[in-house]
Design a protein around this motif. Structure first.
Motif, PDB file in Angstrom:
ATOM      1  N   ILE A   1       8.758  10.201   0.300  1.00  0.00           N
ATOM      2  CA  ILE A   1       9.888   9.338   0.660  1.00  0.00           C
ATOM      3  C   ILE A   1       9.618   8.647   1.999  1.00  0.00           C
ATOM      4  CG2 ILE A   1      12.339   9.328   1.308  1.00  0.00           C
ATOM      5  CD1 ILE A   1      12.689  11.639  -0.769  1.00  0.00           C
ATOM      6  N   ALA A   2       9.002   9.362   2.925  1.00  0.00           N
ATOM      7  CA  ALA A   2       8.671   8.765   4.223  1.00  0.00           C
ATOM      8  C   ALA A   2       7.718   7.579   4.052  1.00  0.00           C
ATOM      9  CB  ALA A   2       8.059   9.808   5.153  1.00  0.00           C
ATOM     10  N   MET A   3       6.767   7.694   3.129  1.00  0.00           N
ATOM     11  CA  MET A   3       5.856   6.569   2.876  1.00  0.00           C
ATOM     12  C   MET A   3       6.603   5.391   2.269  1.00  0.00           C
ATOM     13  SD  MET A   3       2.292   8.282   1.684  1.00  0.00           S
ATOM     14  CE  MET A   3       2.664  10.016   1.479  1.00  0.00           C
ATOM     15  N   LEU A   4       7.556   5.676   1.388  1.00  0.00           N
ATOM     16  CA  LEU A   4       8.375   4.598   0.824  1.00  0.00           C
ATOM     17  C   LEU A   4       9.211   3.930   1.920  1.00  0.00           C
ATOM     18  CD1 LEU A   4       9.514   6.335  -2.477  1.00  0.00           C
ATOM     19  CD2 LEU A   4       7.834   4.491  -2.250  1.00  0.00           C
ATOM     20  N   LEU A   5       9.744   4.725   2.842  1.00  0.00           N
ATOM     21  CA  LEU A   5      10.489   4.163   3.971  1.00  0.00           C
ATOM     22  C   LEU A   5       9.587   3.294   4.851  1.00  0.00           C
ATOM     23  CD1 LEU A   5      12.699   7.170   5.098  1.00  0.00           C
ATOM     24  CD2 LEU A   5      13.485   4.995   4.135  1.00  0.00           C
ATOM     25  N   THR A   6       8.363   3.751   5.059  1.00  0.00           N
ATOM     26  CA  THR A   6       7.405   2.962   5.836  1.00  0.00           C
ATOM     27  C   THR A   6       7.204   1.594   5.193  1.00  0.00           C
ATOM     28  OG1 THR A   6       6.301   4.980   6.613  1.00  0.00           O
ATOM     29  CG2 THR A   6       5.035   2.936   6.746  1.00  0.00           C
TER      30      THR A   6
ATOM     31  N   LEU B   1       9.342   0.030   3.233  1.00  0.00           N
ATOM     32  CA  LEU B   1      10.579  -0.744   3.410  1.00  0.00           C
ATOM     33  C   LEU B   1      10.703  -1.297   4.825  1.00  0.00           C
ATOM     34  CD1 LEU B   1      13.104   1.467   1.417  1.00  0.00           C
ATOM     35  CD2 LEU B   1      12.203  -0.777   0.761  1.00  0.00           C
ATOM     36  N   PHE B   2      10.320  -0.491   5.809  1.00  0.00           N
ATOM     37  CA  PHE B   2      10.368  -0.979   7.186  1.00  0.00           C
ATOM     38  C   PHE B   2       9.351  -2.097   7.406  1.00  0.00           C
ATOM     39  CE2 PHE B   2      12.169   3.370   8.355  1.00  0.00           C
ATOM     40  CZ  PHE B   2      13.480   2.899   8.312  1.00  0.00           C
ATOM     41  N   ALA B   3       8.193  -2.011   6.758  1.00  0.00           N
ATOM     42  CA  ALA B   3       7.217  -3.101   6.855  1.00  0.00           C
ATOM     43  C   ALA B   3       7.793  -4.376   6.247  1.00  0.00           C
ATOM     44  CB  ALA B   3       5.909  -2.721   6.164  1.00  0.00           C
ATOM     45  N   ALA B   4       8.587  -4.227   5.183  1.00  0.00           N
ATOM     46  CA  ALA B   4       9.231  -5.392   4.574  1.00  0.00           C
ATOM     47  C   ALA B   4      10.228  -6.024   5.536  1.00  0.00           C
ATOM     48  CB  ALA B   4       9.938  -4.982   3.281  1.00  0.00           C
ATOM     49  N   LYS B   5      10.901  -5.185   6.312  1.00  0.00           N
ATOM     50  CA  LYS B   5      11.914  -5.689   7.236  1.00  0.00           C
ATOM     51  C   LYS B   5      11.310  -6.195   8.541  1.00  0.00           C
ATOM     52  CE  LYS B   5      16.446  -4.726   9.053  1.00  0.00           C
ATOM     53  NZ  LYS B   5      17.053  -5.958   8.644  1.00  0.00           N
ATOM     54  N   TRP B   6      10.374  -5.422   9.106  1.00  0.00           N
ATOM     55  CA  TRP B   6       9.846  -5.728  10.436  1.00  0.00           C
ATOM     56  C   TRP B   6       8.490  -6.416  10.418  1.00  0.00           C
ATOM     57  CZ3 TRP B   6      10.670   0.085  11.644  1.00  0.00           C
ATOM     58  CH2 TRP B   6      12.038   0.335  11.808  1.00  0.00           C
ATOM     59  N   GLY B   7       7.799  -6.422   9.288  1.00  0.00           N
ATOM     60  CA  GLY B   7       6.443  -6.966   9.221  1.00  0.00           C
ATOM     61  C   GLY B   7       5.417  -5.872   9.480  1.00  0.00           C
ATOM     62  N   ASP B   8       4.190  -6.170   9.145  1.00  0.00           N
ATOM     63  CA  ASP B   8       3.104  -5.211   9.343  1.00  0.00           C
ATOM     64  C   ASP B   8       2.913  -4.907  10.819  1.00  0.00           C
ATOM     65  OD1 ASP B   8       0.613  -6.046   6.795  1.00  0.00           O
ATOM     66  OD2 ASP B   8       2.495  -4.982   6.683  1.00  0.00           O
TER      67      ASP B   8
ATOM     68  N   TRP C   1      -0.352   3.303  10.666  1.00  0.00           N
ATOM     69  CA  TRP C   1      -0.715   4.668  11.039  1.00  0.00           C
ATOM     70  C   TRP C   1       0.344   5.670  10.623  1.00  0.00           C
ATOM     71  CZ3 TRP C   1      -4.967   7.084  11.615  1.00  0.00           C
ATOM     72  CH2 TRP C   1      -6.104   6.364  11.941  1.00  0.00           C
ATOM     73  N   SER C   2       1.587   5.276  10.638  1.00  0.00           N
ATOM     74  CA  SER C   2       2.644   6.163  10.173  1.00  0.00           C
ATOM     75  C   SER C   2       2.394   6.552   8.720  1.00  0.00           C
ATOM     76  CB  SER C   2       4.004   5.477  10.326  1.00  0.00           C
ATOM     77  OG  SER C   2       5.029   6.316   9.903  1.00  0.00           O
ATOM     78  N   GLY C   3       2.150   5.575   7.878  1.00  0.00           N
ATOM     79  CA  GLY C   3       1.858   5.848   6.472  1.00  0.00           C
ATOM     80  C   GLY C   3       0.602   6.678   6.294  1.00  0.00           C
ATOM     81  N   ARG C   4      -0.446   6.346   7.044  1.00  0.00           N
ATOM     82  CA  ARG C   4      -1.694   7.116   6.965  1.00  0.00           C
ATOM     83  C   ARG C   4      -1.468   8.569   7.358  1.00  0.00           C
ATOM     84  NH1 ARG C   4      -5.669   2.880  10.100  1.00  0.00           N
ATOM     85  NH2 ARG C   4      -6.091   1.533   8.301  1.00  0.00           N
ATOM     86  N   LEU C   5      -0.746   8.774   8.444  1.00  0.00           N
ATOM     87  CA  LEU C   5      -0.514  10.133   8.930  1.00  0.00           C
ATOM     88  C   LEU C   5       0.359  10.936   7.961  1.00  0.00           C
ATOM     89  CD1 LEU C   5      -0.156   9.232  12.682  1.00  0.00           C
ATOM     90  CD2 LEU C   5      -1.887  10.787  11.717  1.00  0.00           C
ATOM     91  N   PHE C   6       1.326  10.293   7.329  1.00  0.00           N
ATOM     92  CA  PHE C   6       2.120  10.992   6.314  1.00  0.00           C
ATOM     93  C   PHE C   6       1.220  11.429   5.149  1.00  0.00           C
ATOM     94  CE2 PHE C   6       6.034   8.396   7.715  1.00  0.00           C
ATOM     95  CZ  PHE C   6       6.410   9.361   8.632  1.00  0.00           C
TER      96      PHE C   6
ATOM     97  N   LYS D   1       0.819  -1.208   0.000  1.00  0.00           N
ATOM     98  CA  LYS D   1       0.000   0.000   0.000  1.00  0.00           C
ATOM     99  C   LYS D   1       0.857   1.264   0.000  1.00  0.00           C
ATOM    100  CE  LYS D   1      -4.005   1.841   2.384  1.00  0.00           C
ATOM    101  NZ  LYS D   1      -4.985   1.557   3.430  1.00  0.00           N
ATOM    102  N   TYR D   2       1.805   1.354   0.913  1.00  0.00           N
ATOM    103  CA  TYR D   2       2.559   2.591   1.038  1.00  0.00           C
ATOM    104  C   TYR D   2       3.714   2.706   0.051  1.00  0.00           C
ATOM    105  CZ  TYR D   2      -0.752   4.000   4.329  1.00  0.00           C
ATOM    106  OH  TYR D   2      -1.958   4.361   4.876  1.00  0.00           O
ATOM    107  N   ALA D   3       4.154   1.622  -0.525  1.00  0.00           N
ATOM    108  CA  ALA D   3       5.103   1.725  -1.634  1.00  0.00           C
ATOM    109  C   ALA D   3       4.395   2.363  -2.829  1.00  0.00           C
ATOM    110  CB  ALA D   3       5.675   0.361  -2.001  1.00  0.00           C
TER     111      ALA D   3
END
Length: 146
Positions: free
Chosen positions: A68-73, A75-82, A88-93, A21-23
């Motif tokens: 870029i922050a949404m793209l980072l979100t 990537l972090f979901a890819a690393k840490w899982g949903d 909420w980070s992606g939504r708030l951005f 979604k956020y990518a």
């Protein structure tokens, strides 16, 4: 064997919801920020004046950073899982881009003064998004594969 959960895949190998979604949303936000920046530089600059173009460019700048922050979100979901914090980070951005950048675009191009009080709400959304991302990072640090 590779732990697919650590790289954002579920049991069937599908990408996580936050990651996909956020990518996608982040990429569209970035695409629009480049388009708006070019529009401002090549079409609006002569029509709305220096002060207004500065306001418009601020909107583009913050939109780009938070794309870029949404793209980072993602990537972090890819690393840490949903997680709810990443979601909420992606939504708030995204809410921040709409409220902050959107209000600046309206102020600069249409002189809609009533949008002035909306801008800080977008800024608060950005701050809350970064806080959610930080909290998830601190929580995620001890996880396997982090």
């Amino acid at each position: 064997m590779m732990d697919t959960k650590a790289i954002g895949h579920d049991q069937k190998g599908a990408k996580s919801i936050v990651q996909r979604k956020y990518a996608g949303i982040g990429a569209i936000v970035m695409l629009l920020s480049v388009a708006f920046g070019a529009f401002g530089a090549h079409i609006l600059k002569e029509r709305i004046g220096e002060a207004a173009i500065g306001t418009f460019e601020t909107g583009v700048h913050y939109q780009m950073i938070h794309g870029i922050a949404m793209l980072l979100t993602a990537l972090f979901a890819a690393k840490w899982g949903d997680s709810k914090r990443l979601l909420w980070s992606g939504r708030l951005f995204l809410i921040g881009v709409i409220l902050f950048s959107g209000s600046l675009y309206g102020l600069a191009t249409l002189d809609l003064r009533w949008l002035g009080p909306v801008t800080p709400l977008g800024g608060v959304s950005f701050l809350a998004g970064w806080l959610m991302l930080a909290l998830e990072a601190w929580k995620a640090a001890p996880r396997a594969g982090a």
